[in-house]
Structure formats: C-alpha cells, structure tokens
Design a protein around this motif. Structure first.
Motif, PDB file in Angstrom:
ATOM      1  N   PHE A 344       0.828  -1.212   0.000  1.00 57.48           N
ATOM      2  CA  PHE A 344       0.000   0.000   0.000  1.00 57.48           C
ATOM      3  C   PHE A 344       0.865   1.266   0.000  1.00 57.48           C
ATOM      4  O   PHE A 344       0.604   2.213   0.755  1.00 57.48           O
ATOM      5  CB  PHE A 344      -0.957   0.009   1.200  1.00 57.48           C
ATOM      6  CG  PHE A 344      -2.007  -1.070   1.147  1.00 57.48           C
ATOM      7  CD1 PHE A 344      -3.156  -0.923   0.384  1.00 57.48           C
ATOM      8  CD2 PHE A 344      -1.836  -2.255   1.864  1.00 57.48           C
ATOM      9  CE1 PHE A 344      -4.121  -1.920   0.338  1.00 57.48           C
ATOM     10  CE2 PHE A 344      -2.792  -3.257   1.824  1.00 57.48           C
ATOM     11  CZ  PHE A 344      -3.933  -3.093   1.058  1.00 57.48           C
ATOM     12  N   ASN A 345       1.901   1.237  -0.830  1.00 51.65           N
ATOM     13  CA  ASN A 345       2.817   2.386  -0.981  1.00 51.65           C
ATOM     14  C   ASN A 345       3.545   2.754   0.309  1.00 51.65           C
ATOM     15  O   ASN A 345       3.894   3.914   0.532  1.00 51.65           O
ATOM     16  CB  ASN A 345       2.051   3.620  -1.508  1.00 51.65           C
ATOM     17  CG  ASN A 345       1.454   3.380  -2.876  1.00 51.65           C
ATOM     18  OD1 ASN A 345       2.112   2.801  -3.755  1.00 51.65           O
ATOM     19  ND2 ASN A 345       0.212   3.795  -3.060  1.00 51.65           N
ATOM     20  N   ARG A 346       3.749   1.771   1.175  1.00 50.12           N
ATOM     21  CA  ARG A 346       4.502   1.976   2.404  1.00 50.12           C
ATOM     22  C   ARG A 346       5.569   0.885   2.521  1.00 50.12           C
ATOM     23  O   ARG A 346       5.299  -0.291   2.236  1.00 50.12           O
ATOM     24  CB  ARG A 346       3.593   1.925   3.647  1.00 50.12           C
ATOM     25  CG  ARG A 346       2.578   3.049   3.723  1.00 50.12           C
ATOM     26  CD  ARG A 346       3.234   4.385   4.050  1.00 50.12           C
ATOM     27  NE  ARG A 346       2.259   5.434   4.271  1.00 50.12           N
ATOM     28  CZ  ARG A 346       1.712   6.171   3.313  1.00 50.12           C
ATOM     29  NH1 ARG A 346       2.049   5.949   2.025  1.00 50.12           N
ATOM     30  NH2 ARG A 346       0.840   7.119   3.595  1.00 50.12           N
ATOM     31  N   ASN A 347       6.769   1.263   2.956  1.00 48.95           N
ATOM     32  CA  ASN A 347       7.832   0.281   3.156  1.00 48.95           C
ATOM     33  C   ASN A 347       7.638  -0.467   4.467  1.00 48.95           C
ATOM     34  O   ASN A 347       7.286   0.129   5.489  1.00 48.95           O
ATOM     35  CB  ASN A 347       9.205   0.971   3.165  1.00 48.95           C
ATOM     36  CG  ASN A 347       9.625   1.438   1.779  1.00 48.95           C
ATOM     37  OD1 ASN A 347       9.143   0.919   0.773  1.00 48.95           O
ATOM     38  ND2 ASN A 347      10.506   2.417   1.722  1.00 48.95           N
ATOM     39  N   ILE A 348       7.874  -1.768   4.432  1.00 49.62           N
ATOM     40  CA  ILE A 348       7.760  -2.603   5.620  1.00 49.62           C
ATOM     41  C   ILE A 348       9.128  -2.678   6.296  1.00 49.62           C
ATOM     42  O   ILE A 348      10.133  -2.978   5.639  1.00 49.62           O
ATOM     43  CB  ILE A 348       7.307  -4.039   5.254  1.00 49.62           C
ATOM     44  CG1 ILE A 348       5.989  -3.991   4.464  1.00 49.62           C
ATOM     45  CG2 ILE A 348       7.155  -4.895   6.506  1.00 49.62           C
ATOM     46  CD1 ILE A 348       4.837  -3.384   5.198  1.00 49.62           C
ATOM     47  N   PRO A 349       9.226  -2.386   7.601  1.00 53.27           N
ATOM     48  CA  PRO A 349      10.522  -2.439   8.288  1.00 53.27           C
ATOM     49  C   PRO A 349      11.101  -3.851   8.311  1.00 53.27           C
ATOM     50  O   PRO A 349      10.366  -4.838   8.338  1.00 53.27           O
ATOM     51  CB  PRO A 349      10.192  -1.946   9.702  1.00 53.27           C
ATOM     52  CG  PRO A 349       8.729  -2.128   9.859  1.00 53.27           C
ATOM     53  CD  PRO A 349       8.124  -1.983   8.500  1.00 53.27           C
ATOM     54  N   LYS A 350      12.432  -3.920   8.306  1.00 55.50           N
ATOM     55  CA  LYS A 350      13.123  -5.211   8.315  1.00 55.50           C
ATOM     56  C   LYS A 350      12.751  -6.025   9.554  1.00 55.50           C
ATOM     57  O   LYS A 350      12.675  -7.251   9.512  1.00 55.50           O
ATOM     58  CB  LYS A 350      14.644  -4.985   8.300  1.00 55.50           C
ATOM     59  CG  LYS A 350      15.170  -4.251   7.070  1.00 55.50           C
ATOM     60  CD  LYS A 350      15.079  -5.086   5.820  1.00 55.50           C
ATOM     61  CE  LYS A 350      15.693  -4.339   4.630  1.00 55.50           C
ATOM     62  NZ  LYS A 350      15.510  -5.077   3.363  1.00 55.50           N
ATOM     63  N   SER A 351      12.527  -5.327  10.676  1.00 59.69           N
ATOM     64  CA  SER A 351      12.185  -6.030  11.925  1.00 59.69           C
ATOM     65  C   SER A 351      10.872  -6.792  11.790  1.00 59.69           C
ATOM     66  O   SER A 351      10.717  -7.887  12.345  1.00 59.69           O
ATOM     67  CB  SER A 351      12.089  -5.038  13.081  1.00 59.69           C
ATOM     68  OG  SER A 351      11.093  -4.058  12.823  1.00 59.69           O
ATOM     69  N   ALA A 352       9.911  -6.227  11.041  1.00 62.58           N
ATOM     70  CA  ALA A 352       8.622  -6.897  10.836  1.00 62.58           C
ATOM     71  C   ALA A 352       8.802  -8.160  10.002  1.00 62.58           C
ATOM     72  O   ALA A 352       8.138  -9.183  10.254  1.00 62.58           O
ATOM     73  CB  ALA A 352       7.640  -5.943  10.158  1.00 62.58           C
ATOM     74  N   ILE A 353       9.698  -8.101   9.020  1.00 62.35           N
ATOM     75  CA  ILE A 353       9.955  -9.269   8.172  1.00 62.35           C
ATOM     76  C   ILE A 353      10.632 -10.371   8.997  1.00 62.35           C
ATOM     77  O   ILE A 353      10.257 -11.546   8.915  1.00 62.35           O
ATOM     78  CB  ILE A 353      10.837  -8.881   6.965  1.00 62.35           C
ATOM     79  CG1 ILE A 353      10.109  -7.837   6.105  1.00 62.35           C
ATOM     80  CG2 ILE A 353      11.177 -10.108   6.125  1.00 62.35           C
ATOM     81  CD1 ILE A 353      10.975  -7.188   5.043  1.00 62.35           C
ATOM     82  N   SER A 354      11.610  -9.982   9.817  1.00 66.58           N
ATOM     83  CA  SER A 354      12.295 -10.949  10.680  1.00 66.58           C
ATOM     84  C   SER A 354      11.314 -11.599  11.646  1.00 66.58           C
ATOM     85  O   SER A 354      11.361 -12.808  11.902  1.00 66.58           O
ATOM     86  CB  SER A 354      13.406 -10.254  11.471  1.00 66.58           C
ATOM     87  OG  SER A 354      14.370  -9.719  10.610  1.00 66.58           O
ATOM     88  N   LYS A 355      10.420 -10.786  12.176  1.00 69.37           N
ATOM     89  CA  LYS A 355       9.405 -11.280  13.115  1.00 69.37           C
ATOM     90  C   LYS A 355       8.481 -12.280  12.432  1.00 69.37           C
ATOM     91  O   LYS A 355       8.151 -13.333  12.989  1.00 69.37           O
ATOM     92  CB  LYS A 355       8.606 -10.093  13.642  1.00 69.37           C
ATOM     93  CG  LYS A 355       7.708 -10.391  14.822  1.00 69.37           C
ATOM     94  CD  LYS A 355       7.141  -9.071  15.318  1.00 69.37           C
ATOM     95  CE  LYS A 355       6.210  -9.256  16.467  1.00 69.37           C
ATOM     96  NZ  LYS A 355       5.676  -7.971  16.943  1.00 69.37           N
TER      97      LYS A 355
END
Length: 452
Positions: A344-355
């Motif tokens: 939705f045109n927003r970057n997802i933080p790396k911490s969220a991906i790791s989680k």
C-alpha cells in the motif's frame, strides 16, 4: 554483599499465568461436581479440556455437552473467556475497577500481552478491550436467543451466552450437541451470527479502533475511505476478505458434488455452508459439516487457512494474516530484485519481516514435531494426523474425528501442542519488542552463501 534480586520476565509471567489457569481449571474439572454423572472424569481428560479451553482451541476428548455438569460448563466458560481476553487483561481490568494504580511493570505486561509498540494509553486500551468484548459478546448472545430460546426455552439463554463467548474467543466449544453446529448447517441466523463473531474478534482490537476513528471522521466530513486507515488495518481487512472468499469459493467447488457434505443442499445452502467452513477455519473450530467427510482437496485448503489463522491483537490463533502477507510481499520483492518490501505504498521495516519469519518458523516447528510424535503413537492416516496437529498448533479446534480416540500419549502430545501453539508466538513477539542490548563495536565478518 548484596543479594541478587530474582524476577520473572514478561514472557515467563505470561507463560506461567496460562499454565496456572490450565492447572487450576484441570483440578476444578476433575472434581465430581464438574461431572454430569457425579463421578470424577479422568484427570487426563480434565487437563485436556482445561488446556483446550484456556488456549481457546476447541479440540475435545469427551463430549462437552454431556460429560460436564452446569458447574463444569461454567468453569469451561470462564477458562475460554480468560484465554480469549488474556489473564493479564482481566487482572488489569479488575485493578482498574477497584481504582488500583497500574504501575510501570503492569503496563509492560499489558504492552507485551497485546504485542503493542507503545506504553501510552494502555489503561484506556484495556478499558476499551473489555467493554468492546462484552458489548459484542452480549449482542451475539441476544441474536442467538432468537433461535435457541424458542427451541430450548429458558435453557436457550445459557446456550446463547456460552456460544457467543466461545465464538468470539475463537474457542469453538459448544454445549448443545456432540456434533458441534452440524444440526444448524443451513440455519442463516446461526451461520451469520457465528461467522460475524469469529470475523470481528479475528480482526484484532486495534483494527476496531481504527475503523471507529474512520467512521467518526465520516460524521465530521473528513472521511476518505480506505486512505484514512493505518497500514496495519489495510493489510488485515484486505487479507481477511481475500482468505475468506477465496477459501469459500474453493471449498464450494471441491465439495459441490460430495454426497457426504453439501451435495444434497440447495444452491443457497451450499454457499452458506462453504462460507462458514472458510470462516471457521480461521481458528474458530465450530463445524457445520463433519470434517472427516471433506474431500482431500478441501482438507488441504482448510489446513492452509488454519495455519494462517486470524489477525494480530485479537483472540484468533495461527501465524496471523499480517505475517503471511509480509512473507509473501518479501518473497515477491526478492523475486523482483527489489531492496524494499512495499505494501500500500509503504515500506515494511526489516524487523517486521524478521518477526514474520520467526513466528512462522516456530509454528511450523511445533506442528512438525507434533505430527511426527503423534504419528509414532497413532495409527490414523497421515492427513488426519496433520489436520489434528495443525488444528492444535493454530488453536483452531477442527478435527477429522481423531481427538476422541487418542490414547494417553496422544492426548499429552496435543495438550503440549495447544499450549505451545498459544504461548509460543506471543513469546516470540515479546522477544522482538524487548529493548536490544548494547551493540558490540566488533562485528563478525560477512560472507556470501548460496541460498535456494
């Protein structure tokens, strides 16, 4: 010399409170007063029932409606409510009602229990969660009464309250019959009310407040539809709709000519049964058709839906909708050789991906180990065993009629799976939210490896 002060971490406190509720519940359920026959139920079955209630799973080794007395049903209902809301929330609510001060330690517990990113406004948050829960459960009970009171008389009021709490908390336990809601498979009111309770609770509390904020802005003429929603809410709402309707369509197709499930139903009834099956696999556990009669294709679709589950900061289990969306978005970004993961045109933080990777990995490991262990002590088919272990890991409660026939070791394995499936992802989420230790100045060298 100063004595070392020992204290539990928030992870340990939450795990121990769940365990304490299970053990207390199992003792109460093992008492003769909890049994419909007046004779004590075997402790392993009392422990299993207490675990499935507190972990809001719904798998049962003995029929809930006929095994337990009214006192036993009350104990089960309290355990479901405790498991759904969380012990920390209930204790905080009691402290607020008694005008006791909520200290920093209590606030940290609330923050971790709900996987929130801030300490501000937590008392208000708890108040809204408790009030919102009782409003939705109360409304659900009133709607259930339109069916159960004419059918069962005054007893229908108790059935309505129990079913509403169980549906909202995604427990899937009922006290009406031994075959769950199969007797109401074509009843629109039961289907709609149960589905709405499951979906509303499965969206998560922070999505509730976000939707209320958006609709409040509508009254003040500042409404701009989905643009005003947070990224979290956009992901939850869109993925929930996709999973429910995609699941329902596939179930409808695969079961259309299945004489053991929906073949004999009218087109409208086929649609509503397919929709209900898709919704209930989102960790609710109510069944309107016998799960053992589903085709293999439908069973595999249900396994995927169960593993995904509902959404964060709610009563649902599974790895959660946001988790799977983040994982898929990350995979597609990698395929397109993009550095950033965007939704939705927003970057997802790396911490969220790791989680997301960690929560999924932990759930998969729990499910895999449980499947191997259960296969070693059970002669059932591989599909039935996987269905059981995924259901337990994701705290769903659907079974291909395997749970009642588990031996003692099988019951112990599923008890452990339900507990770990409930507290495991919470523990991981807390670990990610804890303050990181001071970084070392000296770092290990980086070296490329081959993946895939």
């Amino acid at each position: 010399m100063k004595k070392k002060h020992f204290s539990f971490s928030t992870t340990q406190i939450i795990m121990f409170t769940f365990l304490a509720a299970i053990l207390i519940g199992s003792i109460l359920l093992s008492l003769p007063i909890s049994s419909a026959s007046g004779k004590s139920v075997a402790y392993i079955d009392a422990l299993f029932t207490a675990t499935t209630s507190t972990c809001v799973t719904g798998l049962v080794t003995v029929p809930t409606f006929s095994t337990w007395s009214t006192f036993g049903h009350i104990v089960i209902l309290f355990l479901i409510q405790i498991g759904g809301l969380g012990i920390i929330t209930i204790m905080s609510g009691i402290m607020i009602a008694l005008h006791k001060k909520i200290g920093i330690a209590d606030r940290l517990l609330i923050q971790d229990a709900f996987n929130l990113n801030t300490l501000s406004g937590l008392v208000k948050f708890v108040k809204k969660v408790i009030l919102g829960t009782f409003i939705v459960e109360g409304t659900g009970a009133l709607l259930y009464m339109t069916v159960f009171v004419p059918q069962f008389g005054l007893k229908g009021i108790w059935f309505s309250v129990f079913n509403s709490v169980s549906a909202f908390c995604n427990a899937g336990i009922d006290i009406i019959s031994a075959d769950s809601l199969c007797g109401y498979a074509t009843n629109p009111m039961i289907n709609i009310v149960t589905s709405l309770l499951i979906i509303i609770s499965g969206l998560g509390y922070i999505v509730w407040w976000d939707l209320i904020r958006v609709f409040t802005n509508f009254r003040t003429k500042k409404f701009r539809c989905i643009k005003n929603l947070t990224l979290h809410s956009k992901i939850v709402l869109s993925s929930t709709l996709v999973f429910i309707f995609a699941g329902a369509i596939l179930i409808f197709i695969f079961e259309y000519k299945n004489p053991l499930t929906i073949e004999k139903f009218s087109l409208f009834d086929k649609i509503q049964v397919s929709l209900f099956q898709s919704v209930t696999t989102r960790t609710a556990g109510f069944a309107s058709v016998p799960q053992e009669n589903l085709t293999n294709a439908t069973s595999i679709i249900c396994l995927m839906l169960m593993f995904i589950g509902g959404s964060p900061v709610g009563t649902a289990g599974g790895i959660k909708t946001v988790t799977i969306v983040v994982l898929l978005a990350s995979a597609f970004s990698a395929i397109r050789n993009k550095d950033e993961v965007t939704l939705f045109n927003r970057n997802i933080p790396k911490s969220a991906i790791s989680k997301a990777v960690s929560v999924t990995s932990m759930s998969f490991i729990i499910m895999f180990v449980s499947t191997v262990l259960l296969s070693a002590v059970t002669d059932a088919s591989a599909l039935d065993i996987v269905y059981e272990t995924v259901s337990a890991t994701a705290t769903v409660g659907l079974t291909k009629n395997l749970t009642p026939y588990l031996d003692m070791w099988g019951k112990i394995i599923i008890i452990a799976t339900m507990y770990l499936g409930r507290v495991g992802p919470i523990s991981l989420a807390i670990a990610f939210n804890m303050k990181k230790e001071k970084k070392n100045i000296i770092k290990n060298p980086t070296e490329d490896i081959s993946v895939g």
